[in-house]
Design an enzyme around this catalytic site. Structure first.
Site, PDB file in Angstrom:
ATOM      1  N   GLU A 172      31.016  57.529 -40.397  1.00  0.00           N
ATOM      2  CA  GLU A 172      30.270  57.419 -39.140  1.00  0.00           C
ATOM      3  C   GLU A 172      28.864  56.884 -39.375  1.00  0.00           C
ATOM      4  O   GLU A 172      28.281  56.252 -38.499  1.00  0.00           O
ATOM      5  CB  GLU A 172      30.218  58.793 -38.442  1.00  0.00           C
ATOM      6  CG  GLU A 172      29.438  58.773 -37.134  1.00  0.00           C
ATOM      7  CD  GLU A 172      29.584  60.040 -36.296  1.00  0.00           C
ATOM      8  OE1 GLU A 172      30.441  60.878 -36.624  1.00  0.00           O
ATOM      9  OE2 GLU A 172      28.837  60.169 -35.322  1.00  0.00           O
ATOM     10  N   ILE A 186      35.224  62.064 -30.694  1.00  0.00           N
ATOM     11  CA  ILE A 186      34.857  62.929 -31.820  1.00  0.00           C
ATOM     12  C   ILE A 186      34.544  64.328 -31.307  1.00  0.00           C
ATOM     13  O   ILE A 186      33.577  64.511 -30.561  1.00  0.00           O
ATOM     14  CB  ILE A 186      33.590  62.383 -32.518  1.00  0.00           C
ATOM     15  CG1 ILE A 186      33.784  60.929 -32.932  1.00  0.00           C
ATOM     16  CG2 ILE A 186      33.191  63.248 -33.707  1.00  0.00           C
ATOM     17  CD1 ILE A 186      32.463  60.210 -33.214  1.00  0.00           C
ATOM     18  N   GLY A 187      35.322  65.310 -31.699  1.00  0.00           N
ATOM     19  CA  GLY A 187      35.082  66.677 -31.237  1.00  0.00           C
ATOM     20  C   GLY A 187      34.401  67.520 -32.291  1.00  0.00           C
ATOM     21  O   GLY A 187      35.033  68.395 -32.895  1.00  0.00           O
ATOM     22  N   SER A 246      30.424  68.458 -32.066  1.00  0.00           N
ATOM     23  CA  SER A 246      29.336  69.285 -31.531  1.00  0.00           C
ATOM     24  C   SER A 246      29.829  70.277 -30.478  1.00  0.00           C
ATOM     25  O   SER A 246      30.800  70.027 -29.768  1.00  0.00           O
ATOM     26  CB  SER A 246      28.267  68.393 -30.895  1.00  0.00           C
ATOM     27  OG  SER A 246      27.841  67.427 -31.803  1.00  0.00           O
TER      28      SER A 246
HETATM   29  C1  LIG Z   1      24.211  59.736 -27.263  1.00  0.00           C
HETATM   30  C2  LIG Z   1      24.839  60.824 -28.034  1.00  0.00           C
HETATM   31  C3  LIG Z   1      26.189  60.788 -28.279  1.00  0.00           C
HETATM   32  C4  LIG Z   1      26.818  61.825 -28.987  1.00  0.00           C
HETATM   33  N1  LIG Z   1      28.178  61.767 -29.170  1.00  0.00           N
HETATM   34  C5  LIG Z   1      28.795  62.791 -29.804  1.00  0.00           C
HETATM   35  C6  LIG Z   1      30.214  62.801 -29.959  1.00  0.00           C
HETATM   36  O1  LIG Z   1      30.904  61.868 -29.538  1.00  0.00           O
HETATM   37  N2  LIG Z   1      30.796  63.856 -30.564  1.00  0.00           N
HETATM   38  C7  LIG Z   1      30.074  64.901 -31.054  1.00  0.00           C
HETATM   39  O2  LIG Z   1      30.656  65.820 -31.626  1.00  0.00           O
HETATM   40  N3  LIG Z   1      28.721  64.931 -30.923  1.00  0.00           N
HETATM   41  C8  LIG Z   1      28.073  63.917 -30.299  1.00  0.00           C
HETATM   42  N4  LIG Z   1      26.693  63.932 -30.162  1.00  0.00           N
HETATM   43  C9  LIG Z   1      25.957  65.111 -30.592  1.00  0.00           C
HETATM   44  C10 LIG Z   1      25.103  64.922 -31.827  1.00  0.00           C
HETATM   45  O3  LIG Z   1      25.906  64.895 -32.974  1.00  0.00           O
HETATM   46  C11 LIG Z   1      24.096  66.074 -31.844  1.00  0.00           C
HETATM   47  O4  LIG Z   1      23.168  65.816 -30.808  1.00  0.00           O
HETATM   48  C12 LIG Z   1      23.362  66.231 -33.145  1.00  0.00           C
HETATM   49  O5  LIG Z   1      24.225  66.628 -34.168  1.00  0.00           O
HETATM   50  C13 LIG Z   1      22.225  67.251 -33.023  1.00  0.00           C
HETATM   51  O6  LIG Z   1      22.652  68.454 -32.459  1.00  0.00           O
HETATM   52  P1  LIG Z   1      21.871  69.085 -31.199  1.00  0.00           P
HETATM   53  O7  LIG Z   1      21.761  68.054 -30.164  1.00  0.00           O
HETATM   54  O8  LIG Z   1      22.533  70.367 -30.873  1.00  0.00           O
HETATM   55  O9  LIG Z   1      20.397  69.365 -31.712  1.00  0.00           O
HETATM   56  P2  LIG Z   1      19.899  70.575 -32.633  1.00  0.00           P
HETATM   57  O10 LIG Z   1      20.789  70.747 -33.793  1.00  0.00           O
HETATM   58  O11 LIG Z   1      19.612  71.752 -31.788  1.00  0.00           O
HETATM   59  O12 LIG Z   1      18.536  69.970 -33.163  1.00  0.00           O
HETATM   60  C14 LIG Z   1      17.343  69.828 -32.366  1.00  0.00           C
HETATM   61  C15 LIG Z   1      16.216  69.386 -33.300  1.00  0.00           C
HETATM   62  O13 LIG Z   1      16.028  70.362 -34.329  1.00  0.00           O
HETATM   63  C16 LIG Z   1      16.160  69.762 -35.598  1.00  0.00           C
HETATM   64  N5  LIG Z   1      16.805  70.666 -36.547  1.00  0.00           N
HETATM   65  C17 LIG Z   1      17.971  71.343 -36.406  1.00  0.00           C
HETATM   66  N6  LIG Z   1      18.267  72.017 -37.519  1.00  0.00           N
HETATM   67  C18 LIG Z   1      17.281  71.749 -38.414  1.00  0.00           C
HETATM   68  C19 LIG Z   1      17.025  72.126 -39.764  1.00  0.00           C
HETATM   69  N7  LIG Z   1      17.862  72.906 -40.452  1.00  0.00           N
HETATM   70  N8  LIG Z   1      15.917  71.666 -40.342  1.00  0.00           N
HETATM   71  C20 LIG Z   1      15.061  70.837 -39.668  1.00  0.00           C
HETATM   72  N9  LIG Z   1      15.241  70.439 -38.405  1.00  0.00           N
HETATM   73  C21 LIG Z   1      16.337  70.896 -37.787  1.00  0.00           C
HETATM   74  C22 LIG Z   1      17.039  68.558 -35.365  1.00  0.00           C
HETATM   75  O14 LIG Z   1      16.879  67.589 -36.390  1.00  0.00           O
HETATM   76  C23 LIG Z   1      16.538  68.071 -34.021  1.00  0.00           C
HETATM   77  O15 LIG Z   1      15.377  67.324 -34.194  1.00  0.00           O
HETATM   78  C24 LIG Z   1      26.052  62.911 -29.461  1.00  0.00           C
HETATM   79  C25 LIG Z   1      24.684  62.937 -29.229  1.00  0.00           C
HETATM   80  C26 LIG Z   1      24.069  61.919 -28.518  1.00  0.00           C
HETATM   81  C27 LIG Z   1      22.599  62.002 -28.280  1.00  0.00           C
END
Ligand SMILES: Cc1cc2nc3c(=O)[nH]c(=O)nc-3n(C[C@H](O)[C@H](O)[C@H](O)COP(=O)(O)OP(=O)(O)OC[C@H]3O[C@@H](n4cnc5c(N)ncnc54)[C@H](O)[C@@H]3O)c2cc1C
Lengths: 383, 255
Positions: free
Chosen positions: A250, A130-131, A133
């Site tokens: 998903e 999945i591309g 993030s």
């Molecule tokens: C094990 C694992 C596997 C993954 N696999 C994939 C994958 O295959 N493909 C892919 O594309 N992604 C993948 N991800 C990424 C995942 O989708 C992201 O981690 C997730 O969407 C959150 O983005 P971030 O980590 O940048 O955190 P951020 O968006 O920076 O968030 C950090 C914190 O801030 C909070 N926050 C952010 N915005 C708001 C808001 N507007 N209001 C309130 N709180 C907020 C969040 O809820 C979180 O608690 C994976 C992540 C993990 C941990």
């Protein structure tokens, strides 16, 4: 009433019969699998197992036969999904493709894409990632900076995808990116592309090691990568609506509350013989949560089968499910006096550590707790 | 909704509509009897409607949503037990002694689900209309997230009540576990939901005049009648531990 009603789950002769078949198959396939391996949950990767499941007709189950599918119901698919998870089967090689990439192609893909890709997924041979993030675009998915520029009969793609689970094993990625406008346009101007990772120049995949020392996710860098023009999935500029629909797939399944089922099973083993009141009450409570989550989740399957949009319902199950599965290690440690230790010869201690260390990811991946609660609130008419 | 065959579904819907109208006003026991509700769980040959028990028990959920001051559900399950045992039916509203434990627990589950639905509705109305800092409370993310959590608990309790209702027709040993599951989950949902609803209402929710407390205080009581948390959690826990590691998942799927 605004309370969100979940349809009643459907149990038929077909699902009962299938459940028995799947259990027998898993008992035979997984006999030698240790509790630690089972605790890998949906991270366990084994191409041979996925092919065996495909050979039984248990992948792409609901898809049309002309794409290698089996035209069975969402309830039957649900049985296979939950039985493989509960048994701790290594499902990662087919998981993403069967759950979301295949259904996305079925819904939006071109005839050529479906014909080329779906039969391999249904055989358990084709692996997807999945591309979505990126470094600057996590919860705020619309902030994508990966850009595909039309150049004659192909796209030139530049940008970086992050946390891409299984990219190092994958044959294909469904890439969410910008095809027109600028980041300030937000959702508008985004699209999805089907990227053939085995035959594309300019793609570099680097491992990212997680806190448990494992290599599951990756950084995927696109540097002027050349992708055929017919790799576009669906409509150019409609990427946002398509990716939201993909996220509903998903988020809708039983993997959203079964991540720590192996620890719960081992906890019940560890408590045998010492059945004090605290244990009875705690296990009774956890079991009650689990049974109700199953009911809610099977209600989502009923919605999928009826063609209804389960976005809000799925968000509820995923949010409640993550709270539940994250609570299991915390409750286990109050009942069994043991230090979590992956190196321990006592499998309970080892599984406890693995589960505890992986638990934080369950309310992040697939949409964070906060994002889900925003979706639920919007579904109730707030915002 | 359960899928009866054609006519049965219509009958269930008609009954639900009629009960909704009845419960909306001040209803007397004689009105409830006139509608035949005390016999709603009985077969047609016994003077009942011959409905799917899940449809009949849906009436009890409505009674919870409107705080009907009569033991509608208790009388339904008590009469069903009497009819099953070949005993004379009740001549009036059931009293505590008439009500079997399991049936009473099922009825309480549905009452709780109905009242929790109202708690959610009242809270949504309140956060959309009450303004602070120049905007409705509903615009604040902390409030939105609290409301999402409230809605999730209400959804879980509602599904648990459906599970309890479906258990009415199951063999007693299976029903014990299914109802236990529902009672434990609903009890926890009530604690969380009541707390969140009161928090979002502010002081007005703490007054005698405003209606929220009529639901929340009823819920605090209903969830522990006919066996409270320890009673049901022990039953479910004992079954799970007896199933052991190998039998646990099959127990879950059969519950
Ligand atoms: C094990 C694992 C596997 C993954 N696999 C994939 C994958 O295959 N493909 C892919 O594309 N992604 C993948 N991800 C990424 C995942 O989708 C992201 O981690 C997730 O969407 C959150 O983005 P971030 O980590 O940048 O955190 P951020 O968006 O920076 O968030 C950090 C914190 O801030 C909070 N926050 C952010 N915005 C708001 C808001 N507007 N209001 C309130 N709180 C907020 C969040 O809820 C979180 O608690 C994976 C992540 C993990 C941990």
């Amino acid at each position: 009433m605004s309370a969100l009603a979940f349809p009643a789950p459907v149990e038929t002769y077909a699902t009962l019969k299938l459940r028995a078949e799947v259990r027998a198959f898993l008992a035979e396939q997984l006999g030698a699998r240790t509790p630690m391996q089972r605790a890998d949950s949906w991270s366990g990767f084994d191409r041979a197992f996925s092919r065996a499941l495909g050979a039984r007709g248990w992948l792409g189950m609901t898809w049309p036969k002309r794409y290698g599918g089996h035209e069975r119901s969402a309830f039957e698919r649900y049985v296979v999904v939950e039985e493989t998870l509960a048994a701790g089967a290594p499902v990662a090689a087919h998981w993403i493709a069967d759950r979301q990439s295949g259904p996305t192609l079925l819904k939006y893909g071109t005839e050529a894409q479906r014909a080329a890709v779906l039969p391999g997924v249904a055989r358990g041979e084709t692996v997807f990632c999945i591309g979505m993030s990126e470094p600057g675009s996590g919860s705020d998915l619309a902030a994508t900076r990966t850009r595909a520029v039309r150049d004659g009969d192909h796209w030139r793609v530049t940008g970086t995808k992050l946390w891409t689970t299984g990219a190092h094993e994958a044959d294909y990625m469904i890439l969410f990116c910008r095809t027109s406008g600028t980041a300030a346009d937000r959702q508008a101007g985004t699209s999805q592309l089907l990227v053939d990772l085995r035959n594309t120049q300019g793609v570099t995949i680097r491992p990212i090691i997680d806190l448990d020392g494992k290599h599951h996710f990756n950084e995927v860098h696109f540097e002027d990568a050349i992708i055929p023009i017919d790799a576009l999935i669906g409509t150019e500029g409609e990427g946002w609506a398509q990716v939201m629909s993909e996220l509903a797939f998903e988020r809708s399944g039983p993997e959203r509350f079964l991540s720590s089922i192996q620890l719960l099973i081992d906890l019940i083993g560890a408590l045998q013989g010492a059945e004090d009141d605290a244990s009875l009450l705690a296990v009774g409570r956890l079991t009650s949560h689990l049974v109700v989550l199953r009911r809610l989740s099977r209600g989502v399957a009923a919605m999928l089968e009826a063609g209804d949009n389960p976005t809000v319902h799925a968000a509820i199950v995923k949010d409640l499910g993550a709270v539940f599965e994250q609570s299991i290690p915390e409750i286990a440690r109050t009942l069994v006096d043991i230090v979590p230790d992956a190196a321990s010869t006592r499998s309970f201690a080892a599984v406890l550590q693995k589960t505890m260390w992986n638990a934080p990811s369950w309310s992040l991946r697939g949409g964070t707790r906060e994002i889900l609660r925003g979706i639920i609130a919007r579904g109730l008419g707030l915002r | 909704m359960t899928t009866g065959i054609g006519g049965e579904m219509d009958e269930a819907m008609m009954l639900r509509d009629a009960a909704t109208r009845l419960f909306a006003g001040d209803c007397d026991w004689s009105d409830i009897e006139a509608m035949g509700l005390p016999l709603a769980l009985l077969g047609e040959d016994q003077g009942g409607f011959g409905l799917d028990p899940v449809d009949a028990l849906a009436i009890v959920r409505l009674a919870g949503a409107t705080l009907v001051p009569w033991p509608v559900g208790e009388t339904m399950v008590a009469n069903a037990a009497r009819a099953g045992a070949g005993q004379a039916l009740l001549d009036g509203p059931a009293t505590a002694d008439d009500v079997p434990m399991l049936g009473g627990a099922i009825a309480r589950s549905l009452l709780c689900a109905g009242a929790l639905g109202r708690v959610l509705d009242l809270t949504i109305e309140h956060v959309n209309s009450r303004e602070q800092f120049g905007r409705p409370l509903a615009k604040f993310q902390a409030v939105q997230h609290a409301l999402a959590q409230l809605a999730s608990e209400v959804a879980a309790a509602s599904a648990a009540a459906d599970h309890a209702a479906a258990a009415f027709a199951r063999p007693a040993d299976e029903a014990e576990i299914a109802v236990g599951v529902a009672r434990v989950r609903i009890g926890e949902a009530v604690g969380i939901a009541n707390g969140l609803a009161h928090q979002m209402h502010g002081a007005i929710g703490f007054t005698e005049e405003y209606q929220l407390h009529r639901y929340t205080t009823a819920l605090w009581r209903w969830r522990d009648e006919y066996g409270g948390h320890p009673y049901w959690a022990r039953k479910v826990g004992a079954a799970a531990l007896a199933a052991g590691s190998a039998g646990y998942w099959p127990l879950v799927t059969a519950a």
